[in-house]
Write a protein that holds these residues in place. Structure first.
Motif, short mmCIF file in Angstrom:
data_model
loop_
_atom_site.label_atom_id
_atom_site.label_comp_id
_atom_site.label_asym_id
_atom_site.label_seq_id
_atom_site.Cartn_x
_atom_site.Cartn_y
_atom_site.Cartn_z
N ALA A 1 46.89 39.88 51.55
CA ALA A 1 47.10 38.79 50.59
C ALA A 1 45.79 38.04 50.35
CB ALA A 1 48.18 37.83 51.11
N VAL A 2 45.07 37.76 51.44
CA VAL A 2 43.79 37.05 51.29
C VAL A 2 42.79 37.95 50.55
CG1 VAL A 2 41.85 35.99 52.51
CG2 VAL A 2 44.18 35.64 53.34
N ALA A 3 42.79 39.25 50.89
CA ALA A 3 41.88 40.18 50.21
C ALA A 3 42.17 40.21 48.71
CB ALA A 3 42.04 41.58 50.81
N GLN A 4 43.43 40.26 48.36
CA GLN A 4 43.80 40.27 46.94
C GLN A 4 43.30 39.01 46.24
OE1 GLN A 4 48.07 40.76 45.81
NE2 GLN A 4 47.63 39.10 44.38
N ALA A 5 43.53 37.87 46.87
CA ALA A 5 43.10 36.61 46.26
C ALA A 5 41.57 36.57 46.11
CB ALA A 5 43.59 35.43 47.09
N PHE A 6 40.85 37.05 47.11
CA PHE A 6 39.39 37.09 47.00
C PHE A 6 38.94 37.99 45.85
CE2 PHE A 6 38.25 36.01 51.74
CZ PHE A 6 38.41 34.67 51.46
N GLU A 7 39.54 39.17 45.77
CA GLU A 7 39.11 40.12 44.73
C GLU A 7 39.46 39.61 43.33
OE1 GLU A 7 37.22 42.60 45.22
OE2 GLU A 7 37.43 43.07 47.36
N ASP A 8 40.69 39.13 43.17
CA ASP A 8 41.07 38.62 41.84
C ASP A 8 40.21 37.41 41.46
OD1 ASP A 8 43.05 40.47 41.10
OD2 ASP A 8 44.63 39.39 42.15
N THR A 9 39.89 36.58 42.45
CA THR A 9 39.03 35.44 42.17
C THR A 9 37.62 35.91 41.79
OG1 THR A 9 40.27 34.07 43.73
CG2 THR A 9 38.07 33.30 43.13
N GLY A 10 37.15 36.92 42.49
CA GLY A 10 35.81 37.45 42.18
C GLY A 10 35.72 37.97 40.76
N VAL A 11 36.74 38.69 40.33
CA VAL A 11 36.77 39.21 38.96
C VAL A 11 36.68 38.05 37.97
CG1 VAL A 11 38.19 40.42 37.26
CG2 VAL A 11 38.07 41.28 39.60
N ARG A 12 37.44 37.01 38.23
CA ARG A 12 37.46 35.87 37.32
C ARG A 12 36.15 35.08 37.38
NH1 ARG A 12 43.07 32.63 37.38
NH2 ARG A 12 42.17 32.03 35.37
N ALA A 13 35.54 35.06 38.55
CA ALA A 13 34.30 34.29 38.72
C ALA A 13 33.16 34.91 37.91
CB ALA A 13 33.93 34.23 40.20
N TYR A 14 33.01 36.23 37.99
CA TYR A 14 31.96 36.89 37.19
C TYR A 14 32.15 36.62 35.71
CZ TYR A 14 29.56 39.47 40.86
OH TYR A 14 28.78 39.81 41.95
N LYS A 15 33.41 36.73 35.27
CA LYS A 15 33.71 36.51 33.85
C LYS A 15 33.34 35.10 33.42
CE LYS A 15 37.79 38.42 33.64
NZ LYS A 15 37.45 39.81 33.94
N GLY A 16 33.54 34.16 34.32
CA GLY A 16 33.28 32.77 34.00
C GLY A 16 31.82 32.47 33.73
N ARG A 17 30.93 33.39 34.10
CA ARG A 17 29.51 33.14 33.84
C ARG A 17 28.91 34.19 32.92
NH1 ARG A 17 27.01 29.59 38.56
NH2 ARG A 17 25.85 28.93 36.73
N ALA A 18 29.78 34.96 32.31
CA ALA A 18 29.29 36.02 31.41
C ALA A 18 28.43 35.45 30.30
CB ALA A 18 30.47 36.80 30.83
N ALA A 19 28.86 34.33 29.75
CA ALA A 19 28.15 33.77 28.60
C ALA A 19 26.71 33.42 28.96
CB ALA A 19 28.88 32.54 28.07
N GLU A 20 26.49 33.05 30.20
CA GLU A 20 25.13 32.69 30.62
C GLU A 20 24.24 33.92 30.76
OE1 GLU A 20 25.36 29.43 33.84
OE2 GLU A 20 27.41 30.10 33.52
N LEU A 21 24.84 35.09 30.76
CA LEU A 21 24.07 36.33 30.86
C LEU A 21 23.78 36.93 29.49
CD1 LEU A 21 25.86 37.87 33.94
CD2 LEU A 21 23.56 36.92 33.88
#
Lengths: 219, 282
Positions: free
Chosen positions: B156-176
């Motif tokens: 459960a924790v692994a899933q939350a980390f991975e799903d959060t990671g996916v969303r985190a990268y997306k959240g800074r896409a515009a800066e790239l």
């Protein structure tokens, strides 16, 4: 050769027979450009070109999964049918989103060629799905840097991770634990990335309509 | 470390620019991606100059270091989490252990890759923070304290980390935007995180009870985790409107709101991500 093996080999780049029809974006000067490079459906230039490029790939994927669900392979399990129906709906959503967002800039409906796929065979369907999904991920990864508008880059990001989820699931259906194996992820932990010209070359054998990516931005 | 200050920490670390020539070669090779190795072998340009050129006239190189160090911090968290899980007695075995080894290998590779990339470009990678995977912010007694002995909780924790990671990268896409090879590399990491997330979700669905109708993709804002604590990782995923286009029932197709939400993953802002991981960083 079984059909699934044949389709796999196509994706691996062995079957270049249709490449004479493909107009490749971003050719270097020392590469041969076929005569008649203005033939085919022009994806366009700039961000519109990239969005049409994505639209073309989503048309291919949506058409594939629509067929998969219409003529389900023998022995399909109930969970498999549910998962593949979900994926079909996602791909149709992507396709229709691009069509709507592009409006009158959208390319025409593409005619697909799935003659190399045996839709009655689980192996053939899943091998093709795997190839399409891995290709889609590498296509978005490779096109992201060509996008000029921030909102479009975010949108591509919203879609590519769903394609990656599909790729992982399809791979696990074929072979448990192969969701991100060393054939697709490199030693730096990076997923695939392909230029539009490379992607179109691989995808064209599955699309009867000739796609012209000559005006796409390049790197 | 007080996590609310982590962005400040990152900015401080970035200030000291230096260069390590010996890591350039590997970074260049790395940034070529899977398909460009042959072409890159002949490319006589250092990554640092490529990096600066990529962002010249658009935004400061400093901003890009911030994004990369932000990514590095999250990768440290994931990498350490999986390393510890593989050391935990009796937690993982068989196919499951092999899958986690695969994921662990990628996360460690991401850490090394980002460190090398930042260094080669003349920036300074942030140090690895201390972690408390119980979510107890250093007390060791947080809500996830059994994550390395309870397989269900671990996944459960692994899933939350991975799903959060996916969303985190997306959240800074515009800066790239305009980042050329840097943008590509970030995308190449991002899609690997999504593959991990899908696999962990699929494993959870196959292993067990109490996960609801959990799929490899995110349906609405459902976590499939019986804890409100992870809900911030999923809030906002129920969105069905993309670029002012309603996806539910689009153009007369029978696309449900569930499918419409699944078809697009949503970004998280750095503030949202930092709030989510706050309890795990000491």
């Amino acid at each position: 050769m079984p059909k699934s093996e044949f389709s796999r080999r196509k994706f691996l780049g062995f079957a270049g027979t249709a490449s004479g029809l493909v107009v490749i974006a971003g050719c270097n000067k020392d590469e041969v450009v076929s005569p008649g490079t203005l033939d085919g459906v022009d994806l366009g230039s700039g961000d519109i070109g990239i969005l049409n490029y994505a639209y073309a790939l989503e048309q291919l994927e949506a058409a594939f999964y629509t067929q998969v669900i219409m003529t389900q392979f023998s022995g399909i399990s109930s969970p498999e049918a549910t998962l593949l129906t979900d994926i079909r709906d996602h791909e149709v959503a992507h396709r229709e989103f691009f069509k709507t967002a592009l409006g009158d800039k959208a390319i025409q409906d593409l005619e697909v060629d799935f003659s190399s796929i045996d839709f009655s065979s689980r192996d053939s369907v899943l091998a093709t799905a795997k190839a399409f999904e891995d290709l889609g991920v590498s296509a978005y990864n490779g096109a992201g840097r060509l996008i000029e508008t921030a909102d479009y880059l975010v949108l591509a990001g919203k879609i590519v991770s769903v394609e990656a989820r599909h790729a992982a699931l399809i791979r696990d259906l074929i072979s448990p634990g192969s969701f991100a194996d060393d054939t697709v992820i490199n030693s730096d932990g990076l997923d695939g990335s392909r230029k539009p010209s490379e992607v179109l070359m691989i995808a064209q054998p599955y699309i009867k309509t000739v796609i012209n990516g000559a005006n796409l931005p390049t790197y | 470390m007080n996590l609310s200050n982590i962005i400040d920490e990152i900015e401080k670390a970035d200030g000291e620019a230096f260069d390590r020539v010996n890591s350039r070669r590997s970074v260049l090779r790395n940034f070529a991606g899977v398909t460009g190795k042959a072409a890159l072998a002949a490319l006589p340009v250092a990554f640092g100059s490529l990096f600066k050129k990529a962002y010249a006239g658009t935004r400061g190189v400093q901003d890009v270091f911030d994004v990369l160090n932000y990514a590095l911090t999250l990768e440290y968290l994931e990498a350490e989490f999986y390393v510890q899980s593989l050391l935990a007695p009796g937690l993982l075995s068989g196919q499951l252990a092999m899958s986690i080894q695969t994921i662990s290998k990628h996360e460690t590779a991401h850490v090394n890759f980002l460190k090398a990339a930042i260094t080669a470009a003349g920036g300074t990678p942030v140090d690895k923070p201390g972690f408390d995977f119980s979510g107890g912010k250093g007390s060791g007694d947080g809500p996830f304290k059994n994550a390395f002995s309870d397989l269900g909780l671990f996944l459960a924790v692994a899933q939350a980390f991975e799903d959060t990671g996916v969303r985190a990268y997306k959240g800074r896409a515009a800066e790239l935007l305009g980042g050329e090879a840097v943008t590509t590399a970030a995308l190449q990491i991002h899609s690997v995180e999504a593959r991990h997330a899908a696999h962990i979700r699929y494993m959870r669905q196959q292993l067990g009870s109490g996960v609801g109708n959990l799929q490899p993709w995110i349906t609405g804002n459902m976590s499939g985790i019986d804890s409100e604590l992870v809900q911030p990782s999923y809030n906002g995923e129920e969105n069905t409107m993309q670029a002012s286009v309603e996806i539910t029932g689009i153009n007369g197709f029978e696309i449900s709101a569930e499918s419409a939400s699944e078809a697009f993953d949503e970004p998280l802002t750095p503030e949202q991500v930092l709030a989510i991981v706050d309890g795990f960083i000491v």
